[in-house]
Design a protein around this motif. Structure first.
Motif, PDB file in Angstrom:
ATOM      1  N   LYS A 534       0.851  -1.091  -0.221  1.00  0.00           N
ATOM      2  CA  LYS A 534      -0.088   0.014   0.001  1.00  0.00           C
ATOM      3  C   LYS A 534       0.801   1.231  -0.031  1.00  0.00           C
ATOM      4  N   ALA A 535       1.931   1.303   0.753  1.00  0.00           N
ATOM      5  CA  ALA A 535       2.906   2.221   0.825  1.00  0.00           C
ATOM      6  C   ALA A 535       3.440   2.564  -0.491  1.00  0.00           C
ATOM      7  N   LEU A 536       3.805   1.604  -1.289  1.00  0.00           N
ATOM      8  CA  LEU A 536       4.306   1.987  -2.579  1.00  0.00           C
ATOM      9  C   LEU A 536       3.337   2.315  -3.466  1.00  0.00           C
ATOM     10  N   VAL A 537       2.017   1.921  -3.644  1.00  0.00           N
ATOM     11  CA  VAL A 537       0.887   2.135  -4.390  1.00  0.00           C
ATOM     12  C   VAL A 537       0.657   3.830  -4.233  1.00  0.00           C
ATOM     13  N   VAL A 538       0.371   3.995  -2.801  1.00  0.00           N
ATOM     14  CA  VAL A 538       0.069   5.323  -2.614  1.00  0.00           C
ATOM     15  C   VAL A 538       1.289   6.484  -2.821  1.00  0.00           C
ATOM     16  N   ASP A 539       2.286   6.081  -2.961  1.00  0.00           N
ATOM     17  CA  ASP A 539       3.320   6.875  -3.323  1.00  0.00           C
ATOM     18  C   ASP A 539       3.206   7.222  -4.680  1.00  0.00           C
TER      19      ASP A 539
END
Length: 582
Positions: A534-539
């Motif tokens: 999720k952190a990668l996608v949100v970035d």
């Protein structure tokens, strides 16, 4: 005053037979303006007019020549009570048409997720704007030809039919088609309402009722995104469209019961000959040929593909043909002579660019709040309130301040600079941005847009002769709306391209997880991803939103540069102001 009028009336009645010839001469002069005439004759006409106007009781039988002078000082054509009740229905029509343009903003992500058609999401708004823009200029002519009552009832029924179809849509294609029908009806509601207000209310009262309509627009802009979010979370997004049905009945009932304006029909062939069919058709086709390559470029087709290049070439050819058609038309939808006026062309350009920036922000900000900040549909609607409130406040304030700062350009300059600063600051929004930044940045954008829209319309009116004011007002709205449609399509293409390039950098393992949660079809599924993915996608989404605002900022800058070339304009006389560009 009343005693003086009564005394003069008595004197006229006592000397009626003796002054019969003189009265006939004066009546002839009132029907056909005289050239010359002695000062004594001109002085005698003044008290005669003062006596005849208050005594007129057969207002419903106004002849065609008197109708042409409505904008100067119209007499009431329906009773006071009926006019007020009718106005309630007209205000409701304005509310519905304006609400329909904003309520979809917060519901759009859920609609795209339900139909698994994220790539087509922009067309839900674009199809509405397309028909709205194409038919809005024609409704004024149609109401003159076929009558106000017939055309507003046609617009209301068309709008309600489109709402019912959109609310019951079984797929994205069906929804887009019925949104186009909604746009066709909404364009008539917004146009004819202001025409009818000019018919039923005298000049001194008209600003009061027009200000109410402007307030309705502002209220619906605030309520729309919030109401859309409530429907999505509490009921279903389908109520974003179905709500129009019971409210639309109020408009139809008030029009049927209380709208009785004088109307003189012409021969059908004469009526139909006044419609610019070819101009309207080519406007629709040209806009489609512009929107399709912008929407498909980089997603469905590569920018260098023959399809995209061919559509741009066809659009350019159609624009040239459209210019030729409109130059030959008897009553052109877009009169070419207006574009020979440098100031008017510049104002059209500012309106177009403002529409591009505004619609781009208002349709993609909710997605930022839902994906990056994890807000629900209702909360994302609340996050838009600062921008919409800024727009309403600035629009009202600029109207009041214009009486003291008697230069339209100042408001346009300040507005375009504020819009540019606001969209530039929005590039700083990321996953850690606080509420203060979110509110402040969007408020600045809204204040800037609010200063631009109304002032551009007034400035365009001041730049043309009185007989062109209605046309130029409609075209201000046209260019703003068509700019918004192109802005949404452009932002959609840029958004999808940038997002795809960001995902392409992920490892196969991360891409497998993303595919498992079906992120490509459902934006809201981002919140269900494992924390590390999720952190990668949100970035990636954060960088994509920042890129969108990076593209919108120079658009605002171009609007400011155009505004620098606008010459200083005369201030409009109150009787010349036409509030028709909503």
């Amino acid at each position: 005053m009343a005693a003086s009028i009564s005394s003069e009336s008595t004197q006229l009645e006592a000397a009626q037979n003796a002054q019969k010839r003189e009265e006939e001469k004066q009546e002839t002069k009132s029907e056909k303006p005289s050239v010359g005439g002695s000062p004594s004759e001109q002085k005698e006409e003044v008290p005669e007019q003062k006596i005849e106007i208050p005594q007129s009781s057969e207002i419903d039988n106004i002849d065609a020549d008197a109708d042409k002078d409505v904008a100067k000082q119209p007499d009431p054509v329906i009773g006071r009570r009926a006019a007020i009740l009718l106005f309630v229905g007209l205000a409701m029509a304005s509310f519905l048409a304006s609400l329909d343009g904003t309520i979809i903003a917060t519901a759009l992500p859920r609609i795209a997720s339900d139909f698994k058609a994220q790539a087509q999401m922009s067309w839900v708004a674009t199809s509405y704007l397309l028909t709205y823009n194409a038919f809005q200029p024609l409704y004024g002519k149609f109401s003159d030809i076929f009558g106000r009552k017939v055309m507003i009832l046609f617009a209301s029924v068309t709008f309600m039919a489109g709402s019912a179809g959109a609310g019951g849509a079984s797929g994205m294609t069906m929804l887009i088609a019925f949104r186009a029908i909604q746009g066709l009806g909404a364009s008539g509601l917004l146009s004819i309402v202001l025409i009818i207000i000019s018919d039923i209310f005298p000049l001194e009262e008209r600003p009061k009722y027009q200000s109410i309509i402007w307030s309705v627009f502002g209220i619906s802009s605030i309520v729309g995104p919030l109401l859309g979010g409530v429907f999505v979370q509490q009921v279903t997004w389908r109520w974003c469209f179905l709500i129009n049905l019971p409210l639309g009945v109020v408009t139809i009932a008030s029009v049927v019961l209380f709208l009785h304006l004088p109307f003189e029909r012409q021969e059908l062939r004469v009526q139909l000959a006044r419609i610019d069919y070819f101009g309207t058709a080519f406007i629709i086709i040209t806009v489609i040929c512009l929107l399709l390559p912008i929407t498909w470029g980089g997603t469905t087709y590569a920018w260098s593909s023959p399809v995209i290049i061919a559509l741009f070439v066809v659009a350019a050819i159609l624009i040239a043909i459209l210019i030729w058609i409109e130059s030959k038309a008897t009553e052109a939808v877009i009169p070419p002579r207006l574009f020979k006026n440098k100031t008017v062309s510049l104002l059209f350009g500012v309106n177009f660019l403002t529409g591009m920036g505004f619609l781009g922000v208002i349709f993609y900000s909710p997605i930022y709040f839902q994906v990056v900040k994890g807000a629900g549909a209702t909360a994302s609607g609340l996050h838009l309130l600062p921008m919409v409130l800024g727009l309403v406040i600035a629009s009202i304030a600029s109207g009041l301040a214009l009486a003291k700062i008697r230069d339209y350009r100042v408001f346009i300059w300040v507005g375009t600079v504020m819009m540019c600063i606001g969209t530039g600051l929005c590039q700083l929004l990321d996953a850690d941005s606080g509420m203060g930044q979110q509110i402040g940045f969007l408020l600045i954008v809204g204040l800037g847009i609010g200063l631009i829209l109304q002032t551009c319309m007034l400035a365009a009116q001041a730049a043309v002769e009185k007989e062109d004011m209605a046309v130029v007002t409609a075209l201000c709205g046209f260019f703003n709306s068509i700019g918004g449609g192109i802005g949404i399509a452009m932002c959609s293409a840029l958004f999808n391209n940038h997002l795809a390039s960001g995902f392409a950098k992920f490892s196969p393992a991360v891409l497998a997880v993303i595919a498992q949660y079906n992120i490509a079809e459902s934006i809201t599924a981002v919140q269900d991803l494992p924390p590390d993915v999720k952190a990668l996608v949100v970035d990636v989404y954060v960088k994509t939103f920042q890129f969108i605002f990076l593209c919108i900022t120079p658009i605002s800058g171009c609007a400011f540069l155009l505004s620098l070339f606008i010459r200083k304009l005369r201030m409009l006389d109150p009787s010349e102001i036409i509030m028709g560009a909503a």
